[in-house]
Each structure stands twice: as C-alpha cells, then as structure tokens.
Design an enzyme around this catalytic site. Structure first.
Site, PDB file in Angstrom:
ATOM      1  N   ASP A 296     -51.643 -46.563 -22.375  1.00  0.00           N
ATOM      2  CA  ASP A 296     -52.800 -45.828 -21.891  1.00  0.00           C
ATOM      3  C   ASP A 296     -53.590 -46.679 -20.909  1.00  0.00           C
ATOM      4  O   ASP A 296     -54.007 -47.793 -21.246  1.00  0.00           O
ATOM      5  CB  ASP A 296     -53.702 -45.440 -23.073  1.00  0.00           C
ATOM      6  CG  ASP A 296     -53.966 -43.954 -23.134  1.00  0.00           C
ATOM      7  OD1 ASP A 296     -54.343 -43.400 -22.096  1.00  0.00           O
ATOM      8  OD2 ASP A 296     -53.807 -43.348 -24.207  1.00  0.00           O
TER       9      ASP A 296
ATOM     10  N   ASP B  14     -55.811 -42.052 -18.335  1.00  0.00           N
ATOM     11  CA  ASP B  14     -56.878 -41.291 -18.963  1.00  0.00           C
ATOM     12  C   ASP B  14     -57.830 -40.723 -17.912  1.00  0.00           C
ATOM     13  O   ASP B  14     -58.285 -41.437 -17.015  1.00  0.00           O
ATOM     14  CB  ASP B  14     -57.645 -42.220 -19.916  1.00  0.00           C
ATOM     15  CG  ASP B  14     -58.651 -41.506 -20.771  1.00  0.00           C
ATOM     16  OD1 ASP B  14     -58.228 -40.662 -21.578  1.00  0.00           O
ATOM     17  OD2 ASP B  14     -59.855 -41.795 -20.641  1.00  0.00           O
TER      18      ASP B  14
ATOM     19  N   GLU C  58     -53.900 -37.664 -16.883  1.00  0.00           N
ATOM     20  CA  GLU C  58     -54.683 -36.662 -17.596  1.00  0.00           C
ATOM     21  C   GLU C  58     -55.690 -36.087 -16.611  1.00  0.00           C
ATOM     22  O   GLU C  58     -56.550 -36.812 -16.105  1.00  0.00           O
ATOM     23  CB  GLU C  58     -55.401 -37.293 -18.787  1.00  0.00           C
ATOM     24  CG  GLU C  58     -56.184 -36.268 -19.597  1.00  0.00           C
ATOM     25  CD  GLU C  58     -57.107 -36.909 -20.618  1.00  0.00           C
ATOM     26  OE1 GLU C  58     -57.354 -36.271 -21.653  1.00  0.00           O
ATOM     27  OE2 GLU C  58     -57.595 -38.030 -20.383  1.00  0.00           O
TER      28      GLU C  58
ATOM     29  N   HIS D  22     -53.841 -36.401 -29.323  1.00  0.00           N
ATOM     30  CA  HIS D  22     -54.954 -37.038 -30.038  1.00  0.00           C
ATOM     31  C   HIS D  22     -56.298 -36.366 -29.772  1.00  0.00           C
ATOM     32  O   HIS D  22     -57.258 -36.592 -30.513  1.00  0.00           O
ATOM     33  CB  HIS D  22     -55.037 -38.513 -29.639  1.00  0.00           C
ATOM     34  CG  HIS D  22     -55.420 -38.721 -28.209  1.00  0.00           C
ATOM     35  ND1 HIS D  22     -54.574 -38.392 -27.161  1.00  0.00           N
ATOM     36  CD2 HIS D  22     -56.560 -39.183 -27.636  1.00  0.00           C
ATOM     37  CE1 HIS D  22     -55.178 -38.662 -26.020  1.00  0.00           C
ATOM     38  NE2 HIS D  22     -56.379 -39.137 -26.278  1.00  0.00           N
ATOM     39  N   ASP D  23     -56.378 -35.530 -28.728  1.00  0.00           N
ATOM     40  CA  ASP D  23     -57.623 -34.852 -28.369  1.00  0.00           C
ATOM     41  C   ASP D  23     -57.646 -33.384 -28.779  1.00  0.00           C
ATOM     42  O   ASP D  23     -58.634 -32.695 -28.531  1.00  0.00           O
ATOM     43  CB  ASP D  23     -57.851 -34.926 -26.852  1.00  0.00           C
ATOM     44  CG  ASP D  23     -58.398 -36.270 -26.406  1.00  0.00           C
ATOM     45  OD1 ASP D  23     -59.040 -36.957 -27.226  1.00  0.00           O
ATOM     46  OD2 ASP D  23     -58.191 -36.631 -25.234  1.00  0.00           O
TER      47      ASP D  23
END
Length: 556
Positions: free
Chosen positions: A98, A201, A248, A320-321
């Site tokens: 990440d 991210d 993302e 994860h979100d």
C-alpha cells in the site's frame, strides 16, 4: 490483444492486524502472513496485496504513516518483511504494498518540521490562512470525509492545514517537487526490498481544486494536475519495470479510468472504482437503502463495456473499507453458501483482475458490535457523533447504518479454525472475533469439497484455463430482470455465458438463441443443472457458466 501478467492474476488482500497473530499480543503480524503462504498458494492467488504495515500511531488503523521505511513494531521487523518477500517469491506469489501518499500522520517528521516552518519542509503540506467570511473562520467550507471541517488550526504555525480524512492525517502538497521526489524515493526503497507493485491509496486526491469554496467532491478528486503527477511518477519510477499498479480512485467514472489506466501505459495499470459500492446509499454512505440488482447491473455492465479494449478493470465486492459482500448482496440467513459462491462466480467471470479480500473465500459475514464500545473504526465513531449531534440522523438510524456499512465489518480477525479466538491469536484479539467462526472457518472448509473455499479454488483455476473469461468481450442479456444477471464473454470462436441468480426462489430462464445445444457446463454452485433444451430452471442463488465454440465464428 495486449496480454499482461497482472491481467491474468488473482489478487488476495491481507489486512495485517486481523490476519494471523504469531506472538500472542492479539494483533496480526508479518510472520503470521508468511506462515500462511501455503494457504494463499493453494487458493490459487498470484499476488498478495498487504494493507499498510508501516510505523503508525494508528489513528486510522495504519493509514496514517509516521515512517514509510519502518515496519510497525507490533507487526514485526524489517527482517520479518524481508523473509516475507523471500517466502512468497519462492512460492511464485508477487507482493503488492500500500502506497499511502495523499497524506501522512501528523507525527511524521515532515509535518513536525513543516509546522515549525523549517526550510524546504515549510510547504510539504497544504497550509492556508483563515477566512473571516467562512463560518468558523476556516480557509473554506470543505468538509472532511471523516466528518467536520477539512481544516485544522495549528497554534504553532498560526495557519490551518488541510486534512481530507482525520485531523491526524494532514494532506501532502504534491505541488511541491520535493514532496514528489520523497515519494519516488520511498517507492524505490520498497522495490529494492522486493515489492512487485503498489496499490495507491486515494491517489486521485493528490491534486486539489482551489478555485471555488463549494463543498463538492470534485474539489478533492481528479484535480487539475493529477495526471501530470502520475505520468511523472511513471517516468521516474515505474517505466520499464514489470510492476503492477492499481490506483484507488473514488469518484472516478469510466472516462476517468481510461485516463488513469489507459492502454497507453502512461500512468497506472488499473484503478478501483467505487460507483457500484454506492448502490445501497442514498444521500451519502450512512443514508442506507436496499441495493437494487438493476442498478448494480447497470453500473457493472457499463464499466465492462466502456473499458473493454481501452483500459483494465479491477473486480471486487469487498475489501478493508467495505462491509462483507455476502451480508451486503447475498443471503446469510437461508442461502449463505449458495449466495457467497454466486457472488464470487459473478466477479471471476467478468473482464478485469479479481481481488479476494481475506475471509471472503470462506464466506465471512458482517459482525454485530456493541455501539460505540466495540467500534474500532474512526470513520464510524466520528459519523455516529457528528450526524446525531447535528440531527441529520437519529441514533437508531446510525446504529442500523453502522451495522450494515461500517468498515469494522471487514476488519474482524480471520477465522482459521473453530477453536480459541478462531485460531487467530492465543492472546486477546485487538478486535472482537465474529462468533460464527465455529462453523465458518478455513480448517473446516478445506476438508469440505463443497465449501465456499473450494469453490473459489475451482473458479480461479477455471479462469486461468479459459482465456475467454479474462480477455473476452462482454454482452449483457435480460438487463430488465431484477432477479438475474446474465452476460456472455466472447474471444475469437470461444464463448462463455455467465448466469447469476440473485433470487431466493427457483427462476425460469429461456436461453433459446443465446446458447447452442452443445454448450457445456463449466461450473455451477449446485451439483446439477436442470435444463430442457435451452430452458433452464435455476435454483435459489444458482450460478452457472456455459462454454462452447463455434467453428464458423468470426475470428479476432
């Protein structure tokens, strides 16, 4: 046809703190990931994406980074990370890390020096004077994703800094060339360590719009210089290397995706879109509604057709979100196993790179938490306080919304077996374990040939063995149906038809003129397919892929 390894890969996402604890402190760690390399290899994944494992104060569960070159002490050491790279590479699995560089922690040395006004660090972040014409005296009226103003006054500096997320996550100033050089050096550091690519991210937030004061997402997302910055990153770091990159990009449309991840390869390989994640939201995330299949299909099909031949898709229903997909889109009451398999089938028979989030392959579900005591996620905690105090939603509404949509649903410990703490830890887990681990767990599913886990294994093998499922074009049928999602993939003279039922009842489907008599069943989540000529009786939540070849078909 532009074939790439990352188009043919399946990615397994790991949230380190919730994956496997090896030292008994209740927190998952790097050694726990390494220990499960065989499990991931046996699943069939080619790439592991590891959510942030860097040194962090943990205001936002590791997405607030204090030191990009240091492994968080409770997760392990630099040597542990080097061992992880070695073991996974020996097993033929690549590692995606990440890259969180829209913001840092406010405890990062850069920010400490910036608030002190030290030299080149003075403009590493976005600082503004207050504006007496704006309520509260803020520079403008932008609001944080995590509730409240996006601006925080710093007494030492005597100015406000921008934080799109938590006030402990100040946004970096990408307009500063020195900041960009720092980011590229971080990327080089981890490439040399052995990483094979980056999940970036909220990367489409790195360029901000400052021309207006209105609160609209456009002022955070897809800013005027974002493509300039990503092309520079590509030239300086990525170009000529066989790396995988996924950005993302909340708020992105297919048109934006073609700019970010077009076939010219000037920026990224692919992006994460969020449009399909909003089908159960009204006015914002916490204004929940029941997802409608027609709306979901319309969005998914749009991305399939508009990106084909122009850019590449990322395929996912949870991470994860996001809450657990079988709780969100399936049926955990009567058809847990069948609906979990069907959702997986839908994702793995579309064009794009599938992402499997830890526990998804077991059919892990949302969890019931005591609110607010058992909440761990800052977004939910802030929203509960802010939205109820402002009278936007009632306490009862917010508790129901959090139960359905909270990120904590995805972050419960991985369910390895039916024993103490689901085999996750011998200590007290950092977060509550879902009580259903006694019957939803990896150990039991590995032994059961009809399990969700073994269905995922079959899907991944089938996808790798049938290029039509990777590269074929996309045609939807029965778009008006609110029960069925049916689409055909075609590559040269090979055809595959994916049938997915979102119904808890038997459904009749007439495929006359869509599939030939010689079409074979490639996979189904039921033992048999009830078929009479081209008429199919689908069982609740059934999925089927038919495959056939036509000798006289047009060849690409």
């Amino acid at each position: 046809m532009d074939k790439k390894w990352w188009k043919e890969a399946v990615v397994y996402q790991i949230y380190p703190r919730s994956f496997k604890d090896t030292d008994g402190d209740g927190t998952g760690d790097i050694r726990g990931i390494t220990e499960k390399a065989d499990y991931i290899k046996n699943l069939g994944a080619d790439v592991v994406w590891i959510s942030p494992f860097f040194d962090s104060p943990l205001d936002d569960n590791g997405y607030d980074i204090r030191n990009y070159r240091m492994v968080a002490q409770d997760l392990g050491t630099e040597e542990d990370m080097e061992e992880l790279f070695r073991v996974f590479h020996e097993n033929g699995i690549k590692i995606l890390i990440d890259l969180v560089v829209n913001h840092t922690s406010d405890e990062h040395p850069w920010f400490i020096k910036s608030r002190n006004g030290e030299g080149k660090y003075r403009d590493y972040y976005i600082w503004k004077k207050g504006n007496k014409d704006v309520p509260g005296g803020y520079p403008n009226n932008w609001e944080s994703v995590f509730s409240g103003s996006a601006w925080k006054y710093d007494e030492k500096r005597g100015e406000y800094y921008l934080h799109v997320f938590s006030e402990k996550q100040p946004d970096l100033n990408w307009g500063n060339e020195e900041v960009r050089k720092e980011v590229y050096e971080i990327m080089e550091y981890w490439i040399k360590k052995g990483c094979d690519g980056f999940r970036m991210d909220v990367i489409n937030l790195i360029s901000k719009h400052f021309s207006e004061d209105d609160i609209t997402e456009d002022y955070f997302f897809n800013g005027p210089k974002v493509h300039e910055y990503l092309r520079e990153m590509n030239e300086r770091v990525l170009k000529g290397r066989n790396l995988m990159t996924v950005g993302e990009c909340p708020g992105a449309t297919p048109e934006y995706a073609i700019l970010y991840a077009g076939n010219d390869g000037r920026e990224l390989n692919m992006i994460f879109t969020f449009e399909h994640m909003d089908v159960d939201s009204g006015n914002g995330k916490w204004d929940f509604k029941k997802p409608q299949l027609k709306e979901l299909k319309k969005i998914l099909s749009k991305w399939q057709t508009e990106l084909h031949g122009r850019a590449w898709n990322s395929l996912y229903l949870n991470n994860h979100d996001q809450p657990r997909m079988v709780s969100r889109f399936g049926d955990t009451e009567k058809y847990h196993r069948e609906s979990a398999k069907m959702l997986a089938h839908m994702i793995h028979t579309m064009e794009g790179t599938p992402y499997v989030y830890q526990g998804e392959e077991l059919g892990m579900t949302n969890i019931s938490l005591t609110i607010p005591d058992e909440l761990r996620d800052l977004e939910s905690i802030n929203a509960l306080k802010d939205l109820t105090e402002k009278g936007i939603f009632s306490r009862e509404h917010m508790e129901e919304a959090i139960a359905l949509k909270a990120r904590d649903n995805a972050r419960t410990p991985m369910q390895w077996n039916k024993y103490l703490n689901a085999g996750f830890s011998e200590g007290t887990p950092w977060m509550k374990v879902n009580p259903n681990y006694t019957y939803i767990n990896a150990e039991d599913e590995q032994k059961d040939p009809d399990s969700i886990l073994n269905f995922y294994r079959k899907l991944i093998v089938l996808r790798k063995n049938n290029e039509v499922l990777i590269y074929g074009d996309f045609t939807e049928y029965f778009s008006d149906s609110d029960k069925l999602y049916v689409y055909r993939r075609k590559m040269r003279n090979t055809y595959a038809l994916s049938v997915n039922s979102f119904s808890g009842e038997n459904e009749e489907l007439n495929l006359t003129g869509i599939i030939p008599e010689n079409a074979e069943v490639l996979i189904s989540n039921y033992p048999g397919v009830i078929k009479e000529d081209s008429r199919i009786t689908l069982k609740p939540w059934q999925c089927i892929t038919f495959i056939w070849e036509e000798d006289n078909a047009h060849k690409e």
